[in-house]
Design a protein around this motif. Structure first.
Motif, short mmCIF file in Angstrom:
data_model
loop_
_atom_site.label_atom_id
_atom_site.label_comp_id
_atom_site.label_asym_id
_atom_site.label_seq_id
_atom_site.Cartn_x
_atom_site.Cartn_y
_atom_site.Cartn_z
N CYS A 114 0.72 -0.92 0.06
CA CYS A 114 -0.09 0.19 0.07
C CYS A 114 0.87 1.38 -0.12
CB CYS A 114 -0.62 -0.01 1.27
SG CYS A 114 -2.26 -1.28 1.34
N ALA A 147 0.34 3.62 1.75
CA ALA A 147 0.60 4.13 3.21
C ALA A 147 -0.32 3.15 4.16
CB ALA A 147 0.00 5.55 3.61
N LYS A 148 0.07 2.90 5.65
CA LYS A 148 -0.70 2.18 6.32
C LYS A 148 -1.88 2.84 7.16
CE LYS A 148 -1.46 -2.02 8.43
NZ LYS A 148 -1.73 -3.11 7.84
N CYS A 149 -3.15 2.40 6.72
CA CYS A 149 -4.30 3.27 7.36
C CYS A 149 -4.34 2.96 8.91
CB CYS A 149 -5.56 2.78 6.87
SG CYS A 149 -5.55 3.28 4.93
N TYR A 205 -6.49 2.15 11.11
CA TYR A 205 -7.55 0.90 11.41
C TYR A 205 -7.27 -0.13 11.00
CZ TYR A 205 -9.48 2.22 6.79
OH TYR A 205 -9.50 2.41 5.46
N CYS A 206 -6.62 -0.49 9.72
CA CYS A 206 -6.26 -1.49 9.06
C CYS A 206 -5.46 -2.93 9.78
CB CYS A 206 -5.55 -1.29 7.78
SG CYS A 206 -5.30 -2.65 6.80
N PHE A 238 -5.19 -5.61 8.09
CA PHE A 238 -5.04 -6.48 6.99
C PHE A 238 -3.66 -6.89 7.01
CE2 PHE A 238 -9.13 -4.73 4.77
CZ PHE A 238 -9.58 -5.67 5.52
N SER A 294 -1.11 -5.72 5.25
CA SER A 294 -0.71 -4.90 4.16
C SER A 294 0.43 -4.23 4.66
CB SER A 294 -1.83 -3.75 4.01
OG SER A 294 -2.08 -3.07 5.36
N GLY A 301 -5.95 -7.09 -0.93
CA GLY A 301 -4.75 -6.56 -0.43
C GLY A 301 -5.00 -5.93 1.06
N GLY A 302 -3.99 -4.97 1.37
CA GLY A 302 -3.16 -4.36 0.37
C GLY A 302 -4.00 -3.68 -0.92
N THR A 303 -3.23 -3.27 -1.85
CA THR A 303 -3.68 -2.62 -2.87
C THR A 303 -3.17 -3.07 -4.31
OG1 THR A 303 -3.63 -0.15 -1.66
CG2 THR A 303 -4.06 -0.05 -3.64
N ASN A 348 -7.71 1.54 -4.89
CA ASN A 348 -7.73 2.77 -4.21
C ASN A 348 -7.86 3.90 -5.28
OD1 ASN A 348 -7.77 1.95 -1.67
ND2 ASN A 348 -5.68 2.22 -1.22
N ARG A 403 -6.69 8.21 5.40
CA ARG A 403 -6.76 7.97 4.01
C ARG A 403 -5.92 9.16 3.15
NH1 ARG A 403 -8.47 2.84 2.86
NH2 ARG A 403 -8.51 3.61 0.77
S1 SF4 Z 1 -5.39 -2.61 2.79
FE1 SF4 Z 1 -6.68 -0.66 2.35
S2 SF4 Z 1 -7.05 -0.22 4.43
FE2 SF4 Z 1 -5.25 -1.64 4.72
S3 SF4 Z 1 -3.42 0.22 4.86
FE3 SF4 Z 1 -3.93 -0.61 2.68
S4 SF4 Z 1 -5.38 0.98 1.76
FE4 SF4 Z 1 -5.29 1.14 4.08
#
Ligand code: SF4
Length: 382
Positions: free
Chosen positions: A12, A14-16, A18-19, A21, A23, A63-65, A98, A135
């Motif tokens: 990704c 950047a790391k959100c 709240y995420c 996953f 990623s 993902g990820g993205t 995204n 975001r």
């Molecule tokens: S997978 Fe989605 S929510 Fe998680 S860090 Fe990447 S863009 Fe953000």
């Protein structure tokens, strides 16, 4: 039996906060090496039960993205899946994206690669909420991405929303619902914000730097989503998912019906159903280590478990109960050779009596009240 294929792309921008996953924030990524690792893993798995000799019914690039990857890499993975397994002519092939401008410019390429469904993380159209969620896109970028998706000819198109964000009001949520529907996706996912262990938000919550909305406010927002999306043409068919009939996410239906799926990529999980039981396993989560393992040996599996008859019945019940229509008692019996009412004699009738579950016309499903406390209902079956 046709099966579903999940392909995880873990990078990704950047790391959100709240995420939870698997990623990883990156400004560049080893796309060629990762693609090669995925393909090597796919070839290795192709000789195994239960996918050997079976065709693919859905593919999901998550993902990820995944939209960070070049359409050419996605095309290579799809072409290999077609060569190894064969892909059903009506297969659903989804790619998560995204709403950045670069990704919007790739939509025509993704269409040509064989992808026929796009899923975009809009999350909100309110700049303050987007900022809070960490975001890096704007509401206008989401609108531009949606236009690019339509222009590229995709008729299957999901937008994700997040609600119950600290600072959000029901009025603000209604604005998001209007905005998301105006972009004419054929499917909308709406998730209640959660604070999962291991995320930056979880740490902020523990230290008192942020506060979750009161539970009553969260329930009111969920009720708003359940009322307002159907009014705009998106009936609820799963706890967090809304779409007209025939536009449900077929890939996710595989999970909710507890059917087999093969997961490729860093941290990907797989499930091979044997009908009355099955096996689940998972891959190495670190992208670099995943590439090494999958490239060298064709497998990055680092753990797994057998799912026995009883556990498989439990999973079948609480996964299918996520669906608005639940499951057919006949289907339960056909799969497990037992009656639901006998297998769950201590739980099923009580939940029906408490009006948390409804048994009607040979099916069992959550009542409206059951829906509001779904996690507690599911826990009864574990
Ligand atoms: S997978 Fe989605 S929510 Fe998680 S860090 Fe990447 S863009 Fe953000």
């Amino acid at each position: 039996m046709a099966f579903s294929l999940y392909v995880h792309i873990p990078y990704c921008h950047a790391k959100c906060p709240y995420c939870d996953f698997n990623s990883h924030a990156a400004s560049s990524w080893p796309e060629a090496d990762y693609t090669k690792a995925l393909i090597t893993e796919m070839r290795q798995r192709s000789g195994e039960f239960p996918w050997r000799g079976d065709r693919i019914k859905t593919i999901f690039f998550g993902g990820g993205t995944p939209s960070l990857f070049d359409p050419q890499s996605i095309a290579e993975i799809i072409a290999t899946a077609e060569a190894i397994f064969g892909i059903g002519s009506d297969a659903e092939i989804t790619l998560e994206a995204n709403p950045g401008t670069v990704e919007a410019g790739k939509m025509a390429g993704f269409r040509t690669s064989g992808v026929n469904r796009i899923s975009i993380g809009a999350q909100s159209f309110n700049p303050a909420i987007l900022k809070f969620l960490g975001r890096i896109h704007s509401a206008d970028e989401t609108r531009a991405a949606a236009r690019a998706v339509h222009r590229a000819g995709f008729t299957r198109f999901n937008l994700d929303l997040i609600f119950a964000v600290p600072g959000q009001t029901v009025g603000g949520l209604l604005y998001d619902i209007d905005q998301v529907a105006a972009l004419e996706p054929d499917h909308i996912s709406a998730y209640n914000l959660t604070f999962e262990e291991g995320t930056a938000f979880f740490a902020d919550l523990k230290r008192g730097r942020i506060r979750a909305l009161p539970e009553d406010d969260q329930a009111a927002m969920y009720a708003t989503v359940r009322e307002e999306l159907p009014r705009r043409g998106y009936p609820m068919y799963e706890i967090s998912n809304y779409a007209p009939s025939g536009h449900e996410a077929r890939h996710n239906l595989t999970y909710w019906r507890a059917e087999s799926y093969l997961g490729l990529g860093a941290g990907a999980h797989s499930f091979a159903s044997t009908g009355r039981g099955g096996r689940r396993w998972w891959n190495e989560r670190g992208p670099a280590r995943y590439i090494e393992l999958a490239t060298d040996t064709g497998s990055a599996e680092v753990g797994g478990e057998m799912i026995g008859h009883r556990a498989a019945m439990s999973e079948f019940v609480f996964l299918n109960l996520r669906l608005r229509r639940g499951f057919a008692l006949r289907e339960f019996h056909a799969r497990f050779g037992e009656e639901f009412g006998v297998a769950f004699a201590a739980v099923g009738p009580r939940l029906i009596e408490d009006q948390l579950l409804i048994a009607d016309d040979g099916c069992v499903f959550l009542s409206d009240r059951g829906l509001e406390i779904a996690d507690s209902v599911f826990a009864e079956f574990v």
